[in-house]
Motif scaffolding. Sequence first.
Motif, PDB file in Angstrom:
ATOM      1  N   LEU A   1     -23.787  79.000 -42.068  1.00  0.00           N
ATOM      2  CA  LEU A   1     -23.997  79.694 -43.339  1.00  0.00           C
ATOM      3  C   LEU A   1     -25.465  80.001 -43.556  1.00  0.00           C
ATOM      4  CD1 LEU A   1     -21.561  77.753 -45.711  1.00  0.00           C
ATOM      5  CD2 LEU A   1     -21.397  80.167 -45.075  1.00  0.00           C
ATOM      6  N   PHE A   2     -26.320  79.050 -43.212  1.00  0.00           N
ATOM      7  CA  PHE A   2     -27.740  79.272 -43.423  1.00  0.00           C
ATOM      8  C   PHE A   2     -28.289  80.333 -42.481  1.00  0.00           C
ATOM      9  CE2 PHE A   2     -31.503  78.077 -45.566  1.00  0.00           C
ATOM     10  CZ  PHE A   2     -31.064  77.342 -46.646  1.00  0.00           C
ATOM     11  N   VAL A   3     -27.818  80.331 -41.243  1.00  0.00           N
ATOM     12  CA  VAL A   3     -28.251  81.376 -40.311  1.00  0.00           C
ATOM     13  C   VAL A   3     -27.802  82.747 -40.816  1.00  0.00           C
ATOM     14  CG1 VAL A   3     -27.927  82.304 -37.993  1.00  0.00           C
ATOM     15  CG2 VAL A   3     -28.330  79.859 -38.311  1.00  0.00           C
ATOM     16  N   CYS A   4     -26.582  82.835 -41.326  1.00  0.00           N
ATOM     17  CA  CYS A   4     -26.083  84.096 -41.887  1.00  0.00           C
ATOM     18  C   CYS A   4     -26.899  84.533 -43.100  1.00  0.00           C
ATOM     19  CB  CYS A   4     -24.614  83.956 -42.275  1.00  0.00           C
ATOM     20  SG  CYS A   4     -23.489  83.790 -40.886  1.00  0.00           S
ATOM     21  N   PHE A   5     -27.347  83.578 -43.880  1.00  0.00           N
ATOM     22  CA  PHE A   5     -28.101  83.877 -45.101  1.00  0.00           C
ATOM     23  C   PHE A   5     -29.502  84.391 -44.782  1.00  0.00           C
ATOM     24  CE2 PHE A   5     -30.846  82.819 -48.651  1.00  0.00           C
ATOM     25  CZ  PHE A   5     -30.121  83.216 -49.751  1.00  0.00           C
ATOM     26  N   VAL A   6     -30.173  83.722 -43.852  1.00  0.00           N
ATOM     27  CA  VAL A   6     -31.584  84.006 -43.614  1.00  0.00           C
ATOM     28  C   VAL A   6     -31.806  84.912 -42.414  1.00  0.00           C
ATOM     29  CG1 VAL A   6     -33.851  82.959 -43.248  1.00  0.00           C
ATOM     30  CG2 VAL A   6     -32.155  81.785 -44.642  1.00  0.00           C
ATOM     31  N   GLY A   7     -30.890  84.897 -41.443  1.00  0.00           N
ATOM     32  CA  GLY A   7     -31.072  85.710 -40.249  1.00  0.00           C
ATOM     33  C   GLY A   7     -31.363  87.177 -40.537  1.00  0.00           C
ATOM     34  N   PRO A   8     -30.606  87.837 -41.432  1.00  0.00           N
ATOM     35  CA  PRO A   8     -30.905  89.250 -41.724  1.00  0.00           C
ATOM     36  C   PRO A   8     -32.308  89.467 -42.277  1.00  0.00           C
ATOM     37  CG  PRO A   8     -28.718  88.671 -42.511  1.00  0.00           C
ATOM     38  CD  PRO A   8     -29.370  87.390 -42.098  1.00  0.00           C
ATOM     39  N   ALA A   9     -32.828  88.470 -43.004  1.00  0.00           N
ATOM     40  CA  ALA A   9     -34.161  88.628 -43.580  1.00  0.00           C
ATOM     41  C   ALA A   9     -35.228  88.731 -42.499  1.00  0.00           C
ATOM     42  CB  ALA A   9     -34.462  87.451 -44.512  1.00  0.00           C
ATOM     43  N   LEU A  10     -35.040  88.023 -41.389  1.00  0.00           N
ATOM     44  CA  LEU A  10     -36.016  88.091 -40.307  1.00  0.00           C
ATOM     45  C   LEU A  10     -36.110  89.500 -39.734  1.00  0.00           C
ATOM     46  CD1 LEU A  10     -35.206  84.768 -38.415  1.00  0.00           C
ATOM     47  CD2 LEU A  10     -37.193  85.254 -39.843  1.00  0.00           C
ATOM     48  N   LEU A  11     -34.993  90.198 -39.713  1.00  0.00           N
ATOM     49  CA  LEU A  11     -34.961  91.546 -39.150  1.00  0.00           C
ATOM     50  C   LEU A  11     -35.295  92.623 -40.170  1.00  0.00           C
ATOM     51  CD1 LEU A  11     -31.658  91.202 -37.069  1.00  0.00           C
ATOM     52  CD2 LEU A  11     -34.009  90.978 -36.235  1.00  0.00           C
ATOM     53  N   LEU A  12     -34.926  92.402 -41.424  1.00  0.00           N
ATOM     54  CA  LEU A  12     -34.968  93.472 -42.413  1.00  0.00           C
ATOM     55  C   LEU A  12     -36.151  93.431 -43.362  1.00  0.00           C
ATOM     56  CD1 LEU A  12     -31.170  93.657 -43.325  1.00  0.00           C
ATOM     57  CD2 LEU A  12     -32.472  95.128 -41.785  1.00  0.00           C
ATOM     58  N   THR A  13     -36.951  92.374 -43.324  1.00  0.00           N
ATOM     59  CA  THR A  13     -38.111  92.324 -44.209  1.00  0.00           C
ATOM     60  C   THR A  13     -39.043  93.519 -43.986  1.00  0.00           C
ATOM     61  OG1 THR A  13     -38.050  89.918 -44.471  1.00  0.00           O
ATOM     62  CG2 THR A  13     -40.169  90.997 -44.826  1.00  0.00           C
ATOM     63  N   PRO A  14     -39.392  93.878 -42.738  1.00  0.00           N
ATOM     64  CA  PRO A  14     -40.214  95.088 -42.549  1.00  0.00           C
ATOM     65  C   PRO A  14     -39.507  96.360 -43.012  1.00  0.00           C
ATOM     66  CG  PRO A  14     -40.217  93.713 -40.565  1.00  0.00           C
ATOM     67  CD  PRO A  14     -39.136  93.191 -41.464  1.00  0.00           C
ATOM     68  N   VAL A  15     -38.183  96.385 -42.884  1.00  0.00           N
ATOM     69  CA  VAL A  15     -37.421  97.550 -43.333  1.00  0.00           C
ATOM     70  C   VAL A  15     -37.531  97.700 -44.840  1.00  0.00           C
ATOM     71  CG1 VAL A  15     -35.129  98.600 -43.472  1.00  0.00           C
ATOM     72  CG2 VAL A  15     -35.830  97.384 -41.394  1.00  0.00           C
ATOM     73  N   TRP A  16     -37.384  96.594 -45.564  1.00  0.00           N
ATOM     74  CA  TRP A  16     -37.527  96.653 -47.017  1.00  0.00           C
ATOM     75  C   TRP A  16     -38.937  97.090 -47.410  1.00  0.00           C
ATOM     76  CZ3 TRP A  16     -33.745  97.331 -50.035  1.00  0.00           C
ATOM     77  CH2 TRP A  16     -32.516  96.668 -49.875  1.00  0.00           C
ATOM     78  N   SER A  17     -39.934  96.632 -46.676  1.00  0.00           N
ATOM     79  CA  SER A  17     -41.308  97.055 -46.958  1.00  0.00           C
ATOM     80  C   SER A  17     -41.457  98.564 -46.810  1.00  0.00           C
ATOM     81  CB  SER A  17     -42.274  96.330 -46.017  1.00  0.00           C
ATOM     82  OG  SER A  17     -43.600  96.758 -46.234  1.00  0.00           O
ATOM     83  N   ALA A  18     -40.870  99.118 -45.739  1.00  0.00           N
ATOM     84  CA  ALA A  18     -40.938 100.568 -45.526  1.00  0.00           C
ATOM     85  C   ALA A  18     -40.181 101.312 -46.618  1.00  0.00           C
ATOM     86  CB  ALA A  18     -40.369 100.906 -44.145  1.00  0.00           C
ATOM     87  N   ILE A  19     -39.040 100.771 -47.026  1.00  0.00           N
ATOM     88  CA  ILE A  19     -38.270 101.382 -48.109  1.00  0.00           C
ATOM     89  C   ILE A  19     -39.090 101.409 -49.388  1.00  0.00           C
ATOM     90  CG2 ILE A  19     -36.269 101.056 -49.619  1.00  0.00           C
ATOM     91  CD1 ILE A  19     -34.753 100.034 -47.158  1.00  0.00           C
ATOM     92  N   GLY A  20     -39.792 100.287 -49.670  1.00  0.00           N
ATOM     93  CA  GLY A  20     -40.622 100.234 -50.870  1.00  0.00           C
ATOM     94  C   GLY A  20     -41.742 101.261 -50.852  1.00  0.00           C
ATOM     95  N   THR A  21     -42.336 101.471 -49.682  1.00  0.00           N
ATOM     96  CA  THR A  21     -43.391 102.481 -49.562  1.00  0.00           C
ATOM     97  C   THR A  21     -42.835 103.880 -49.808  1.00  0.00           C
ATOM     98  OG1 THR A  21     -44.591 101.093 -47.976  1.00  0.00           O
ATOM     99  CG2 THR A  21     -45.142 103.437 -48.026  1.00  0.00           C
ATOM    100  N   ARG A  22     -41.598 104.089 -49.417  1.00  0.00           N
ATOM    101  CA  ARG A  22     -40.992 105.422 -49.519  1.00  0.00           C
ATOM    102  C   ARG A  22     -40.454 105.722 -50.929  1.00  0.00           C
ATOM    103  NH1 ARG A  22     -39.160 109.242 -46.005  1.00  0.00           N
ATOM    104  NH2 ARG A  22     -37.381 110.516 -46.668  1.00  0.00           N
ATOM    105  N   ILE A  23     -39.749 104.768 -51.518  1.00  0.00           N
ATOM    106  CA  ILE A  23     -39.094 105.050 -52.801  1.00  0.00           C
ATOM    107  C   ILE A  23     -39.687 104.275 -53.971  1.00  0.00           C
ATOM    108  CG2 ILE A  23     -36.939 105.529 -51.587  1.00  0.00           C
ATOM    109  CD1 ILE A  23     -35.843 102.885 -52.645  1.00  0.00           C
ATOM    110  N   GLY A  24     -40.631 103.391 -53.706  1.00  0.00           N
ATOM    111  CA  GLY A  24     -41.231 102.606 -54.767  1.00  0.00           C
ATOM    112  C   GLY A  24     -40.667 101.193 -54.810  1.00  0.00           C
TER     113      GLY A  24
END
Length: 443
Positions: free
Chosen positions: A268-291
């Motif tokens: 459960l913990f791997v499922c919870f946190v694993g996506p964050a390791l991959l998607l944190t830079p993606v969210w940063s790019a999204i924030g730069t694009r849409i605010g």
Amino acid sequence: MPATDSLPRGVRVGYGSGSVATGAFGTVPGLMLLPYLTDSLGISAIIAGFIVFAPKAWDVVLNPIAGRISDRTVDPRGPRRPWLLRAGIGLAIGFALLFAAPEMGRVAEAAWVLALFLACATAYAFFQVPYVAMPAEMTSSYDERTRLMTWRVAILAFTILLAGASAPAIRDAVGGRDGYRVMGVAMAAIILTGVVSAYAGTRRAPVTAPQPGAGSLRDQLRIVATAHDFRWLLTCFVVQALATGCMLAGVDYLASDVLGQDGAATVLFVCFVGPALLLTPVWSAIGTRIGKKRGYLAASVILGAGALLAATSRTAPPALVYAAVALVGVGYAGCQVFPMAMLPDAAAVDARRTGSNRAGVYTGVWTAGETLGLALGPGVFALVLAIGGYRSSTDGDVAQPDSALTAIVLGFSVLPAVLMALSLLWLRRYSLDASQVDAAVSA
């Protein structure tokens, strides 16, 4: 060295490494302390909930004071860095002792945990508040703060994965109370690693010396309270911390009592946190694009949807439950990146408006609110357990009534989903954007 628009990568990584300490302490007690009290020490759910909540409630009072003290600290190493080392070492020592209560009767054991958790919470306040205050003084750039928080959240996600997955695994591998003792020492070593890394890694960080405004702490807090955007952002974040605190407290119970699978807590913990390791830079790019605000809104909706899907835990195949928690992890990554990047924006706008740098007071109030939410989470979850008739024991091998299993699922899923939806009422009122922040900083 004055704050600049761009920071060297070494400073970003050095600052972000402090999340090793904050991630371990922010995760493991919320995950392991309530089960330790109810299923190892045999303490009732309602009393255990109080023990988990009370020391964190103390931090609500202490954090603004810690921020005020760090604002006024004068040291050749900078106003914040000495506190990282002093408080961080104390936190590591206290954590090693937290799960090491000797066998001496239930009341005395409960008192041991309460006293040690209070000591840990106090040390954590004097580490966390100066640590969170540093970005506002390290760079004046709206986007650079997002990049800085990307490193911090990425390391935080890795630490949560490492600590959250390994803590129950260590406990189960050793077994019994000795398992908790070994786990506590291992987590203390992780905390100490983060403390030393952050202290050493920020030695060359550019810093703007604090210029705290005149007046008492009460006067400072009153001025901070007039910053409407900060208030809306803080309220949203606190409500979301309450939601994630409930889910964190429920992981071990969901794994052992509902799913009933060996190693389910780690999965459960791997499922919870694993996506964050991959998607944190993606969210940063999204924030730069849409605010940042729109990105934060999207992440919040995804987290809430995943939590609601987990309501099927008693009837759905375990694979579907793991997928729901992974969806929560996708949203959780964004819900860490954006508010942490928006906080120094609010502090910087206030500093330009008033001519006084109150970053320590701002972050003291912020971490107090975060601590309150994360403390209320396990407390509320314990209350839900008590209402459901959860049975405590000293060996964790007691058959739970159907009402307790329902309470575990509702506390882990529906309650956090409702809280996430509620938090959006305050997020929608936040108004700062890149143009406003840049205009205030360049004025």
